[in-house]
Design a protein around this motif. Structure first.
Motif, PDB file in Angstrom:
ATOM      1  N   LEU A   1       0.819  -1.147  -0.118  1.00  0.00           N
ATOM      2  CA  LEU A   1       0.064  -0.015   0.134  1.00  0.00           C
ATOM      3  C   LEU A   1       0.867   1.338  -0.058  1.00  0.00           C
ATOM      4  O   LEU A   1       0.399   2.219  -0.703  1.00  0.00           O
ATOM      5  N   GLN A   2       1.910   1.467   0.779  1.00  0.00           N
ATOM      6  CA  GLN A   2       2.845   2.449   0.736  1.00  0.00           C
ATOM      7  C   GLN A   2       3.397   2.457  -0.746  1.00  0.00           C
ATOM      8  O   GLN A   2       3.693   3.557  -1.079  1.00  0.00           O
ATOM      9  N   ALA A   3       3.990   1.742  -1.332  1.00  0.00           N
ATOM     10  CA  ALA A   3       4.583   1.658  -2.744  1.00  0.00           C
ATOM     11  C   ALA A   3       3.431   2.107  -3.554  1.00  0.00           C
ATOM     12  O   ALA A   3       3.745   2.826  -4.657  1.00  0.00           O
ATOM     13  N   ALA A   4       2.328   1.709  -3.412  1.00  0.00           N
ATOM     14  CA  ALA A   4       1.181   2.382  -4.445  1.00  0.00           C
ATOM     15  C   ALA A   4       1.033   3.583  -4.367  1.00  0.00           C
ATOM     16  O   ALA A   4       0.730   4.343  -4.993  1.00  0.00           O
ATOM     17  N   ASN A   5       0.802   4.045  -2.776  1.00  0.00           N
ATOM     18  CA  ASN A   5       0.705   5.417  -2.458  1.00  0.00           C
ATOM     19  C   ASN A   5       1.621   6.309  -3.438  1.00  0.00           C
ATOM     20  O   ASN A   5       1.314   7.554  -3.563  1.00  0.00           O
ATOM     21  N   GLU A   6       2.989   5.748  -3.152  1.00  0.00           N
ATOM     22  CA  GLU A   6       4.065   6.692  -3.465  1.00  0.00           C
ATOM     23  C   GLU A   6       4.300   6.872  -4.924  1.00  0.00           C
ATOM     24  O   GLU A   6       4.598   7.764  -5.701  1.00  0.00           O
ATOM     25  N   ALA A   7       3.579   5.755  -5.737  1.00  0.00           N
ATOM     26  CA  ALA A   7       3.526   5.619  -7.176  1.00  0.00           C
ATOM     27  C   ALA A   7       2.484   6.669  -7.657  1.00  0.00           C
ATOM     28  O   ALA A   7       2.228   6.739  -8.802  1.00  0.00           O
ATOM     29  N   SER A   8       1.390   6.930  -6.911  1.00  0.00           N
ATOM     30  CA  SER A   8       0.281   7.554  -7.462  1.00  0.00           C
ATOM     31  C   SER A   8       0.553   9.004  -7.008  1.00  0.00           C
ATOM     32  O   SER A   8      -0.683   9.539  -6.650  1.00  0.00           O
ATOM     33  N   THR A   9       1.529   9.534  -6.852  1.00  0.00           N
ATOM     34  CA  THR A   9       1.877  11.031  -6.670  1.00  0.00           C
ATOM     35  C   THR A   9       1.378  12.167  -7.810  1.00  0.00           C
ATOM     36  O   THR A   9       2.266  12.489  -8.222  1.00  0.00           O
ATOM     37  N   LEU A  10       0.213  12.142  -8.292  1.00  0.00           N
ATOM     38  CA  LEU A  10      -0.211  12.954  -9.349  1.00  0.00           C
ATOM     39  C   LEU A  10      -0.396  14.334  -8.893  1.00  0.00           C
ATOM     40  O   LEU A  10      -1.084  14.565  -7.835  1.00  0.00           O
ATOM     41  N   GLY A  11      -0.157  15.354  -9.818  1.00  0.00           N
ATOM     42  CA  GLY A  11      -0.704  16.841  -9.610  1.00  0.00           C
ATOM     43  C   GLY A  11      -2.347  16.745  -9.423  1.00  0.00           C
ATOM     44  O   GLY A  11      -3.069  16.008 -10.008  1.00  0.00           O
ATOM     45  N   TRP A  12      -2.511  17.666  -8.941  1.00  0.00           N
ATOM     46  CA  TRP A  12      -4.174  17.921  -8.567  1.00  0.00           C
ATOM     47  C   TRP A  12      -4.849  17.896 -10.157  1.00  0.00           C
ATOM     48  O   TRP A  12      -6.010  17.507 -10.368  1.00  0.00           O
ATOM     49  N   GLY A  13      -4.383  18.609 -11.049  1.00  0.00           N
ATOM     50  CA  GLY A  13      -4.966  18.919 -12.553  1.00  0.00           C
ATOM     51  C   GLY A  13      -4.878  17.530 -12.961  1.00  0.00           C
ATOM     52  O   GLY A  13      -5.941  17.100 -13.595  1.00  0.00           O
ATOM     53  N   THR A  14      -3.787  16.950 -12.927  1.00  0.00           N
ATOM     54  CA  THR A  14      -3.962  15.317 -13.509  1.00  0.00           C
ATOM     55  C   THR A  14      -5.049  14.429 -12.954  1.00  0.00           C
ATOM     56  O   THR A  14      -5.549  13.861 -13.464  1.00  0.00           O
ATOM     57  N   ARG A  15      -5.196  14.670 -11.563  1.00  0.00           N
ATOM     58  CA  ARG A  15      -6.152  13.903 -10.812  1.00  0.00           C
ATOM     59  C   ARG A  15      -7.577  14.119 -11.042  1.00  0.00           C
ATOM     60  O   ARG A  15      -8.507  13.386 -11.391  1.00  0.00           O
ATOM     61  N   VAL A  16      -7.624  15.584 -11.285  1.00  0.00           N
ATOM     62  CA  VAL A  16      -8.961  15.911 -11.902  1.00  0.00           C
ATOM     63  C   VAL A  16      -9.402  15.529 -13.276  1.00  0.00           C
ATOM     64  O   VAL A  16     -10.614  15.138 -13.485  1.00  0.00           O
ATOM     65  N   LYS A  17      -8.344  15.573 -14.292  1.00  0.00           N
ATOM     66  CA  LYS A  17      -8.492  14.905 -15.521  1.00  0.00           C
ATOM     67  C   LYS A  17      -8.834  13.413 -15.555  1.00  0.00           C
ATOM     68  O   LYS A  17      -9.913  13.058 -16.215  1.00  0.00           O
ATOM     69  N   GLY A  18      -8.076  12.815 -14.874  1.00  0.00           N
ATOM     70  CA  GLY A  18      -8.346  11.179 -14.804  1.00  0.00           C
ATOM     71  C   GLY A  18      -9.632  10.898 -14.079  1.00  0.00           C
ATOM     72  O   GLY A  18     -10.262   9.932 -14.308  1.00  0.00           O
ATOM     73  N   PHE A  19     -10.031  11.826 -13.005  1.00  0.00           N
ATOM     74  CA  PHE A  19     -11.296  11.741 -12.309  1.00  0.00           C
ATOM     75  C   PHE A  19     -12.527  11.695 -13.418  1.00  0.00           C
ATOM     76  O   PHE A  19     -13.350  10.954 -13.659  1.00  0.00           O
TER      77      PHE A  19
ATOM     78  N   MET B   1      -8.686  10.892  -4.397  1.00  0.00           N
ATOM     79  CA  MET B   1      -8.339  10.704  -2.903  1.00  0.00           C
ATOM     80  C   MET B   1      -6.911   9.803  -3.058  1.00  0.00           C
ATOM     81  O   MET B   1      -6.201   9.789  -2.177  1.00  0.00           O
ATOM     82  N   GLY B   2      -6.615   9.183  -4.143  1.00  0.00           N
ATOM     83  CA  GLY B   2      -5.561   8.203  -4.287  1.00  0.00           C
ATOM     84  C   GLY B   2      -5.997   6.825  -3.955  1.00  0.00           C
ATOM     85  O   GLY B   2      -7.022   6.646  -3.352  1.00  0.00           O
ATOM     86  N   PRO B   3      -5.341   5.649  -4.361  1.00  0.00           N
ATOM     87  CA  PRO B   3      -5.935   4.498  -4.482  1.00  0.00           C
ATOM     88  C   PRO B   3      -5.762   3.824  -2.883  1.00  0.00           C
ATOM     89  O   PRO B   3      -6.776   3.375  -2.392  1.00  0.00           O
ATOM     90  N   VAL B   4      -4.877   4.151  -2.326  1.00  0.00           N
ATOM     91  CA  VAL B   4      -4.758   3.558  -0.793  1.00  0.00           C
ATOM     92  C   VAL B   4      -6.096   4.418   0.096  1.00  0.00           C
ATOM     93  O   VAL B   4      -6.510   3.658   0.758  1.00  0.00           O
ATOM     94  N   LYS B   5      -5.869   5.615   0.124  1.00  0.00           N
ATOM     95  CA  LYS B   5      -7.183   6.334   0.827  1.00  0.00           C
ATOM     96  C   LYS B   5      -8.361   5.862   0.228  1.00  0.00           C
ATOM     97  O   LYS B   5      -9.315   5.536   1.266  1.00  0.00           O
ATOM     98  N   GLN B   6      -8.640   5.528  -1.052  1.00  0.00           N
ATOM     99  CA  GLN B   6      -9.778   5.248  -1.338  1.00  0.00           C
ATOM    100  C   GLN B   6     -10.363   3.929  -0.901  1.00  0.00           C
ATOM    101  O   GLN B   6     -11.339   3.562  -0.369  1.00  0.00           O
ATOM    102  N   LEU B   7      -9.162   2.959  -0.918  1.00  0.00           N
ATOM    103  CA  LEU B   7      -9.314   1.548  -0.201  1.00  0.00           C
ATOM    104  C   LEU B   7      -9.685   1.605   1.151  1.00  0.00           C
ATOM    105  O   LEU B   7     -10.416   0.767   1.905  1.00  0.00           O
ATOM    106  N   LYS B   8      -9.011   2.343   2.144  1.00  0.00           N
ATOM    107  CA  LYS B   8      -9.131   2.575   3.426  1.00  0.00           C
ATOM    108  C   LYS B   8     -10.681   2.959   3.508  1.00  0.00           C
ATOM    109  O   LYS B   8     -11.298   2.582   4.406  1.00  0.00           O
TER     110      LYS B   8
END
Length: 166
Positions: A21-39, A86-93
């Protein structure tokens, strides 16, 4: 940049001790604009697939299969879209919080059982039942993110039932 400094400085000894989970969280450090576009992209794909699935109901013979596939895929995309915010880890939690653990379990179970009933067991009535349960479970799960929404819905239906029984 801090990760690079830590690596170059030799302070990267804890890499082996990290959890998945920590590795996935570190790998998912996207900027806010990218997060909104992905969402937005995932949510639009989810909505389009769900609507396309409903439109496929009017195709003779194979329409129900297309509906099930598109509707289930649309729900999965809609669910995955919030992982961008939220990021995958926070969402799963959050999905496993005690307030929504049951709703999450029922929702995911209904998604899987819908596909099993359609493709593996090939029982139309059971497939339709699981799609209906999927809709209810997804709505109940979504309401868990709105404060007091589920309480209001329960109170509404209990009042409605008490009025009908009089």
């Amino acid at each position: 940049m801090d990760k690079l400094r830590a690596f170059l400085g030799g302070r990267d000894e804890n890499r082996e001790n990290r959890s998945v989970l920590q590795a996935a969280n570190e790998a998912s450090t996207l900027g806010w604009g990218t997060r909104v576009k992905g969402f937005t992209a995932c949510m639009v794909i989810g909505i389009v697939c769900s609507v396309l699935g409903v439109c496929c109901l009017f195709i003779p013979k194979t329409g129900i299969i297309f509906f099930i596939v598109f509707y289930t895929f649309g729900n999965l995309c809609s669910l995955a879209s919030t992982m961008f915010l939220m990021g995958p880890v926070k969402q799963l939690k959050r999905m496993c919080d005690k307030t929504r653990a049951l709703a999450t379990t029922v929702m995911i179970t209904c998604l899987v059982l819908t596909l099993c009933a359609a493709f593996w067991w090939k029982i139309f009535a059971l497939t339709l039942l699981f799609v209906i349960l999927q809709v209810i479970a997804f709505a109940w799960y979504g309401l868990s993110y709105i404060p007091f929404a589920r309480d209001a819905i329960l109170k509404f239906f209990s009042t409605l039932c008490s009025m009908c029984l009089k």
